[in-house]
Design an enzyme around this catalytic site. Sequence first.
Site: not given
Ligand code: GAR
Length: 210
Positions: A12, A91, A107, A109, A136, A143, A145, A171, A174
Site C-alpha cells: 500500500g 488479481r 492501473n 504497472h 506506466s 487485455e 496490462d 516505486q 510511482e
Molecule cells: C507497485 O510497484 C505496482 O506498480 C505493482 O505492485 C506494487 C505495489 O506496491 N503493481 C503490479 O505489479 C501490477 N501488476 P504498493 O502496494 O506498495 O503500492
Amino acid sequence: RPKILILVSGEGSNLQALIEASRERDYPADIVAVGSNQAKAPALAKAAHANIPTFVIEHGRYGSRDEFDGALMQEIRRHNPDLIVLAGFMRILTEGFVRALRGQLLNIHPSLLPKYTGLNTHQRALNAGDKLHGVSVHFVTEELDGGPIVAQAQIAVGADDSAETLAQKVQAQEHVLYPIVVRWCCEGRVQLGAEQVLFDGQALHQPLVL
Ligand code: GAR
C-alpha cells in the site's frame, strides 16, 4: 466531488501516496473506500489509520473468477465511486467486470508498457539490458496490462542496479505519478475515448512522460 475507490493487495505504498495527495487542500476528489483481496495486506492498516472505510473480498472464498468479481462489483456499487484505482491489486479481473467499468478503472504497472506485462518486470528489464525503465499508468481494458496508457515516468538503469534497487527507484516515481494522473481523471482532463486516451478533449497519441 468525485469519489475514488482504491483496490490493493499488498504494502500500500501507492495507497499512502494517494491518501497524502488527497489531503492537500485543492485535491479534487475524496477516497471513499479501500478494498483488498488479501485480509492481511498492510495496505488495509494504512487505510484504517487514515479513517477510510475498508472491505475485504478474499478470492479463496469464491469458486470462480466470476463469483469473486461479482462480490467485488457489489461492494463497489455500494460506494458508487467515479473512479476505481488499482494500486498493487494483484488479481486479474474478468472481461465482464472490466467492460462494465470501462473508463473508470486505472492501473499502475511497474514497466514502460507495452514492455513487460505481467510479473518480474524489474528483472526482465535488467535481463534485456534496458537503459531505461519505469512505470506506466493506464486504463484497464480486457487485455492484461494492455489498456490505453495515460502517462509514464522513466528512470535510468545503472550498471550496478539490481531488481531490488530498480523496484525502489520505480516505486519512488510511482508515488509521484499516480496522484497526478488520478487528479487529472477526477478533474475530467483525462478520459478514455472510443479507442484512445483523451487529454483536455484531444486524442493522446503517445503517453505523457513525466
Ligand atoms: C507497485 O510497484 C505496482 O506498480 C505493482 O505492485 C506494487 C505495489 O506496491 N503493481 C503490479 O505489479 C501490477 N501488476 P504498493 O502496494 O506498495 O503500492
